[in-house]
Design a protein around this motif. Structure first.
Motif, PDB file in Angstrom:
ATOM      1  N   ALA A  57       0.858  -1.183   0.000  1.00  0.00           N
ATOM      2  CA  ALA A  57       0.000   0.000   0.000  1.00  0.00           C
ATOM      3  C   ALA A  57       0.890   1.227   0.000  1.00  0.00           C
ATOM      4  O   ALA A  57       1.864   1.279   0.742  1.00  0.00           O
ATOM      5  N   HIS A  58       0.550   2.198  -0.845  1.00  0.00           N
ATOM      6  CA  HIS A  58       1.346   3.436  -0.835  1.00  0.00           C
ATOM      7  C   HIS A  58       0.436   4.644  -0.764  1.00  0.00           C
ATOM      8  O   HIS A  58      -0.680   4.655  -1.277  1.00  0.00           O
ATOM      9  N   SER A  59       0.955   5.655  -0.085  1.00  0.00           N
ATOM     10  CA  SER A  59       0.155   6.811   0.298  1.00  0.00           C
ATOM     11  C   SER A  59       0.663   8.076  -0.367  1.00  0.00           C
ATOM     12  O   SER A  59       1.861   8.185  -0.678  1.00  0.00           O
ATOM     13  N   TYR A  60      -0.226   9.042  -0.525  1.00  0.00           N
ATOM     14  CA  TYR A  60       0.215  10.406  -0.787  1.00  0.00           C
ATOM     15  C   TYR A  60       1.160  10.801   0.345  1.00  0.00           C
ATOM     16  O   TYR A  60       0.847  10.577   1.520  1.00  0.00           O
ATOM     17  N   GLY A  61       2.311  11.334   0.020  1.00  0.00           N
ATOM     18  CA  GLY A  61       3.306  11.672   1.028  1.00  0.00           C
ATOM     19  C   GLY A  61       4.427  10.655   1.124  1.00  0.00           C
ATOM     20  O   GLY A  61       5.460  10.922   1.727  1.00  0.00           O
ATOM     21  N   GLY A  62       4.217   9.447   0.534  1.00  0.00           N
ATOM     22  CA  GLY A  62       5.324   8.513   0.402  1.00  0.00           C
ATOM     23  C   GLY A  62       5.325   7.315   1.338  1.00  0.00           C
ATOM     24  O   GLY A  62       6.119   6.399   1.177  1.00  0.00           O
ATOM     25  N   TYR A  63       4.434   7.308   2.342  1.00  0.00           N
ATOM     26  CA  TYR A  63       4.362   6.173   3.279  1.00  0.00           C
ATOM     27  C   TYR A  63       3.996   4.894   2.527  1.00  0.00           C
ATOM     28  O   TYR A  63       3.219   4.926   1.579  1.00  0.00           O
ATOM     29  N   THR A  64       4.550   3.776   2.994  1.00  0.00           N
ATOM     30  CA  THR A  64       4.179   2.474   2.433  1.00  0.00           C
ATOM     31  C   THR A  64       4.006   1.467   3.568  1.00  0.00           C
ATOM     32  O   THR A  64       4.582   1.619   4.648  1.00  0.00           O
ATOM     33  N   THR A  65       3.206   0.451   3.315  1.00  0.00           N
ATOM     34  CA  THR A  65       3.122  -0.676   4.247  1.00  0.00           C
ATOM     35  C   THR A  65       2.711  -1.908   3.463  1.00  0.00           C
ATOM     36  O   THR A  65       2.012  -1.809   2.456  1.00  0.00           O
ATOM     37  N   ASN A  66       3.195  -3.071   3.909  1.00  0.00           N
ATOM     38  CA  ASN A  66       2.960  -4.319   3.179  1.00  0.00           C
ATOM     39  C   ASN A  66       2.001  -5.233   3.936  1.00  0.00           C
ATOM     40  O   ASN A  66       1.977  -5.222   5.171  1.00  0.00           O
ATOM     41  N   LEU A  67       1.229  -5.987   3.189  1.00  0.00           N
ATOM     42  CA  LEU A  67       0.289  -6.954   3.773  1.00  0.00           C
ATOM     43  C   LEU A  67       0.127  -8.144   2.827  1.00  0.00           C
ATOM     44  O   LEU A  67       0.271  -7.984   1.612  1.00  0.00           O
ATOM     45  N   PRO A  68      -0.232  -9.314   3.382  1.00  0.00           N
ATOM     46  CA  PRO A  68      -0.661 -10.395   2.501  1.00  0.00           C
ATOM     47  C   PRO A  68      -2.013 -10.030   1.878  1.00  0.00           C
ATOM     48  O   PRO A  68      -2.878  -9.470   2.561  1.00  0.00           O
ATOM     49  N   LEU A  69      -2.204 -10.373   0.617  1.00  0.00           N
ATOM     50  CA  LEU A  69      -3.489 -10.093  -0.032  1.00  0.00           C
ATOM     51  C   LEU A  69      -4.632 -10.777   0.726  1.00  0.00           C
ATOM     52  O   LEU A  69      -5.731 -10.236   0.827  1.00  0.00           O
ATOM     53  N   ALA A  70      -4.360 -11.946   1.296  1.00  0.00           N
ATOM     54  CA  ALA A  70      -5.396 -12.690   2.023  1.00  0.00           C
ATOM     55  C   ALA A  70      -5.966 -11.887   3.192  1.00  0.00           C
ATOM     56  O   ALA A  70      -7.090 -12.141   3.632  1.00  0.00           O
ATOM     57  N   ASP A  71      -5.203 -10.925   3.704  1.00  0.00           N
ATOM     58  CA  ASP A  71      -5.673 -10.112   4.828  1.00  0.00           C
ATOM     59  C   ASP A  71      -6.521  -8.922   4.393  1.00  0.00           C
ATOM     60  O   ASP A  71      -7.052  -8.195   5.243  1.00  0.00           O
ATOM     61  N   LEU A  72      -6.620  -8.714   3.095  1.00  0.00           N
ATOM     62  CA  LEU A  72      -7.448  -7.602   2.603  1.00  0.00           C
ATOM     63  C   LEU A  72      -8.823  -8.061   2.141  1.00  0.00           C
ATOM     64  O   LEU A  72      -9.705  -7.225   1.931  1.00  0.00           O
ATOM     65  N   VAL A  73      -9.003  -9.374   1.944  1.00  0.00           N
ATOM     66  CA  VAL A  73     -10.252  -9.870   1.358  1.00  0.00           C
ATOM     67  C   VAL A  73     -11.155 -10.516   2.418  1.00  0.00           C
ATOM     68  O   VAL A  73     -10.774 -10.609   3.588  1.00  0.00           O
ATOM     69  N   ASP A  74     -12.342 -10.906   1.980  1.00  0.00           N
ATOM     70  CA  ASP A  74     -13.317 -11.580   2.850  1.00  0.00           C
ATOM     71  C   ASP A  74     -13.778 -10.703   4.015  1.00  0.00           C
ATOM     72  O   ASP A  74     -13.854 -11.146   5.165  1.00  0.00           O
TER      73      ASP A  74
END
Ligand code: MTE
Ligand code: MO
Length: 199
Positions: free
Chosen positions: A110-127
């Motif tokens: 995931a990337h943000s306006y301002g430059g921040y980023t963070t990572n996640l497994p796709l499985a944690d974004l669904v369902d």
């Protein structure tokens, strides 16, 4: 004979079963930002989801608002140990946003306006586990809390909920984001106290 509750295992239990280990309750809503608050005009705002083959799905503000909006009431847990229970949001489920996205990637940056980023497994974004939230407590999401819209992934520590969300990139290999590169846990489950590397 007396009635004894708790303590029978000899281990201290959290008073509130909704409070993960090592957390305390707060009623206010602290602001935690690693840099200045980006001011993103809704007329310029866009959200993209980019799959591993470079295909880009894009929503401007009207297109985003035209998607199905869900009410979400959820608890927040910050790695700095505050938790806030029963927060009320509105946003678009990642299930909705990912509906037409074809991918075989297992991870998201995931990337943000301002430059921040963070990572996640796709499985944690669904369902039904994650949203792009644009309203808080029946109001537009304030800029300091991530407006126009932020990622909301409440089952992980709050640093995973990228404020001022600009895009999600699907990646076959997990790429550590801003805090993960600085020593925070790659996954960040508050119930397992995954705060830092090695937890
Ligand atoms: N873009 C961006 N998102 C971010 C951050 C940040 O610095 N920049 N901080 C993270 C951290 S560490 C926390 S605890 C939460 C804080 O959200 P809040 O300020 O709405 O409480 O946002 C997360 N998302
Ligand atoms: Mo945080």
């Amino acid at each position: 004979m007396g009635v004894f509750t708790g303590g029978f295992s000899g281990r201290r239990r959290s008073a509130d079963p909704d409070l993960p280990p090592g957390q305390y309750l707060t009623a206010d809503f602290p602001v935690l930002s690693a840099g200045p608050t980006p001011r993103v005009d809704r007329s310029e705002w866009e959200l993209t989801i980019t799959s591993e083959d470079g295909q880009v799905h894009r929503w401007d503000w009207p297109a985003f608002l035209a998607l199905q909006v869900e009410d979400v009431t959820t608890d927040l847990h910050c790695v700095t140990r505050w938790s806030k229970l029963g927060t009320r949001w509105q946003g678009v489920s990642l299930d909705t946003l990912l509906a037409d996205v074809e991918t075989s990637a297992d991870f998201v940056l995931a990337h943000s306006y301002g430059g921040y980023t963070t990572n996640l497994p796709l499985a944690d974004l669904v369902d039904g586990q994650a949203w792009v939230a644009h309203r808080y407590d029946d109001d537009d999401l304030p800029a300091e809390h991530g407006g126009p819209a932020r990622l909301l992934v409440p089952h992980l520590y709050l640093w995973k909920s990228a404020k001022w969300l600009r895009g999600l990139t699907l990646t076959p290999v997990e790429e550590p984001g801003f805090w993960e590169t600085a020593g925070y846990h790659i996954y960040g489950d508050p119930w397992r106290e995954q705060r830092y590397w090695g937890d």
